[in-house]
Write a protein that holds these residues in place. Structure first.
Motif, short mmCIF file in Angstrom:
data_model
loop_
_atom_site.label_atom_id
_atom_site.label_comp_id
_atom_site.label_asym_id
_atom_site.label_seq_id
_atom_site.Cartn_x
_atom_site.Cartn_y
_atom_site.Cartn_z
N ASN A 103 32.98 8.92 -71.98
CA ASN A 103 32.77 7.69 -71.22
C ASN A 103 31.38 7.67 -70.60
N ILE A 104 30.76 6.50 -70.57
CA ILE A 104 29.45 6.38 -69.92
C ILE A 104 29.41 5.15 -69.03
N VAL A 105 28.40 5.11 -68.20
CA VAL A 105 28.17 3.98 -67.31
C VAL A 105 26.88 3.33 -67.76
N ARG A 106 26.84 1.99 -67.78
CA ARG A 106 25.57 1.38 -68.19
C ARG A 106 25.11 0.31 -67.21
N LYS B 190 23.36 16.69 -59.18
CA LYS B 190 23.44 18.10 -58.73
C LYS B 190 23.26 18.20 -57.22
N ALA C 242 24.00 2.35 -63.68
CA ALA C 242 23.38 3.49 -64.34
C ALA C 242 21.92 3.62 -63.91
N ALA C 243 21.24 2.49 -63.83
CA ALA C 243 19.83 2.53 -63.43
C ALA C 243 19.71 3.16 -62.04
N LEU D 162 35.89 13.63 -61.88
CA LEU D 162 34.64 13.20 -62.48
C LEU D 162 34.91 12.51 -63.82
N LEU D 163 34.00 11.64 -64.18
CA LEU D 163 34.14 10.89 -65.41
C LEU D 163 33.96 11.80 -66.61
N GLU D 164 34.95 11.82 -67.49
CA GLU D 164 34.85 12.71 -68.64
C GLU D 164 34.07 12.06 -69.75
N GLN D 165 33.43 12.89 -70.56
CA GLN D 165 32.86 12.40 -71.80
C GLN D 165 34.00 11.96 -72.69
N ALA E 10 34.25 9.46 -60.94
CA ALA E 10 32.93 9.55 -60.29
C ALA E 10 31.93 10.26 -61.17
N LEU E 11 30.66 9.97 -60.90
CA LEU E 11 29.56 10.73 -61.45
C LEU E 11 28.72 11.15 -60.26
N LYS E 12 28.23 12.38 -60.26
CA LYS E 12 27.38 12.76 -59.14
C LYS E 12 26.22 13.61 -59.61
#
Lengths: 271, 170
Positions: free
Chosen positions: B162-165, B147, B169-170, B157-160, B143-145
């Motif tokens: 790694n990214i979402v595009r 603040k 992401a938008a 949580l998603l570790e670096q 997951a990404l959340k």
């Protein structure tokens, strides 16, 4: 376009009057962006805001400069602004490619933001295809600089002292000797557009670029950031007295997000 | 370009914003199928909107009677609590359409007190980790959340690095 971060306590939007804006061009090898990562990570810069723009491909991830569990959960997106008031430095990091046809709108919005926030000057880190060099450029340093006329008056002399090489212009029609000379930065992304727009708008801009190819561009990033440091003196580079004086990378801190740039570990079943 | 058609805006007044407390967006065929299989049914949910767009990969229409194999982007509302909105987006939204999608969809909603959950899938092969992905127990959740999200997150949580595009992401 620029949205300041909510720092709480009712703090006003950050003031960049007189600051130097350092930013990358999304260019060959992503060297400018890697160099900016090194600057932000080494100087431990604070994020002060981001750009809300439709010109870049969206992306999001967790904090790329995380050093510990606690600071690793801050979200990070494609265009963010960091600042270090003690050095009057504001840095823009761009993390994704430009969307087609959006170079010009982005340059225009960026330059009008530069003017409205009264930044003193802009330094653009970029790169250009190494295979496009002519015979003379193949020899000597792969680093070049460019200055807009307004900045030339201010720091042109300093560049001479540093023995830096200005980016050469090439013939508009190669092979024909008496044509006009134009600026040509293949692989430079928005570099040429941003530079020519800055010239015409009277903005003080410097472009620092390196000739390179796609591949492992981490060494290129170190070379470029050391080049930048010769001028801006962002960090002390003790080249003679420190014990690892032959290692040009020592003073710069590699961000944690540079792990695994070339893929995952190998499956043990392979061997 | 992109058109977002809402069922309650059939009259002339296009200014009213939808009051929304929870917005769940499923992007991609897998996430859309998850919602179809486990959440959506014609008793509790009603269709309230559709997105019309086309690009090189797909074209959606304004019909709401879709097959799972079609490309579509539909909005549903929970009948028992009309502030809960769901979006199933199985069509591909191109890079230069993502910003517009975002502005038009969120532009129709009142954003105060809104909680947004985005469901999406990525190939395991794209996941960057020290070990090889061959040995990872997949599928797995990350997951990404922001603040502002105060609730418990149900997975790590998603570790670096790694990214979402794209649209998620938008």
């Amino acid at each position: 376009m620029f949205i300041p971060c909510d720092r709480g306590g009712g703090s006003a939007a950050p003031d960049f009057k007189g600051f130097t804006l350092l930013m990358p061009a999304v260019s060959v090898g992503n060297v400018g962006q890697l160099a900016i990562d090194l600057v932000i990570s080494t100087l431990d810069m604070t994020k002060v805001g981001y750009f809300y723009t439709d010109c870049l491909v969206p992306m999001v991830g967790n904090n790329p400069y995380a050093t510990a569990e606690e600071n690793s959960t801050e979200l990070s997106i494609n265009a963010e602004v960091y600042s270090l008031p003690s050095k009057k430095l504001v840095v823009l990091q761009i993390r994704s490619p430009f969307i087609k046809n959006k170079y010009r709108p982005f340059c225009e919005t960026l330059l009008s933001w530069v003017k409205s926030s009264s930044c003193a000057r802009v330094v653009l880190l970029s790169s250009s295809h190494a295979y496009q060099r002519d015979d003379e450029q193949l020899l000597g340093t792969p680093l070049r600089y460019l200055l807009t006329p307004d900045l030339e008056k201010a720091v042109g002399g300093h560049m001479q002292e540093l023995n830096w090489k200005e980016m050469e212009k090439v013939a508009a029609y190669p092979g024909i000797s008496d044509t006009d000379k134009v600026l040509h930065i293949p692989g430079g992304g928005i570099t040429k557009l941003l530079f020519t727009e800055s010239c015409s708008k009277g903005i003080q801009m410097a472009v620092l670029l390196k000739f390179c190819s796609e591949g492992d561009n981490i060494p290129d990033a170190f070379v470029l950031v050391n080049y930048l440091n010769e001028w801006l003196q962002l960090i002390k580079s003790d080249v003679s007295t420190s014990n690892n004086s032959t290692d040009p990378s020592s003073p710069w801190k590699i961000p944690s997000s540079w792990r695994l740039l070339f893929g995952n570990g190998l499956p043990p079943a392979l061997f | 370009e992109i058109d977002v058609l809402w069922s309650w805006k059939s009259g002339g007044c296009g200014e009213e914003l939808l009051v929304c407390s929870r917005f769940i967006v499923a992007i991609g065929r897998n996430a859309a199928a998850f919602l179809s299989s486990f959440i959506l049914d014609s008793v509790c949910w009603e269709v309230v909107g559709v997105v019309k767009l086309w690009n090189e990969w797909c074209r959606t229409s304004s019909t709401t009677n879709v097959l799972p194999t079609d490309s579509f982007c539909l909005f549903y509302r929970l009948i028992s609590d009309p502030t809960v909105l769901l979006c199933q987006c199985s069509c591909y939204v191109a890079e230069d359409q993502q910003f517009q999608w975002l502005e038009k969809v969120f532009g129709s909603m009142q954003k105060k007190g809104l909680q947004v959950t985005i469901l999406s899938t990525c190939p395991v092969a794209d996941y960057k980790t020290q070990e090889s992905t061959l040995t990872l127990a997949s599928p797995f959740l990350k997951a990404l959340k922001t603040k502002e999200f105060q609730d418990q997150v149900c997975c790590p949580l998603l570790e670096q690095p790694n990214i979402v595009r794209d649209l998620p992401a938008a």
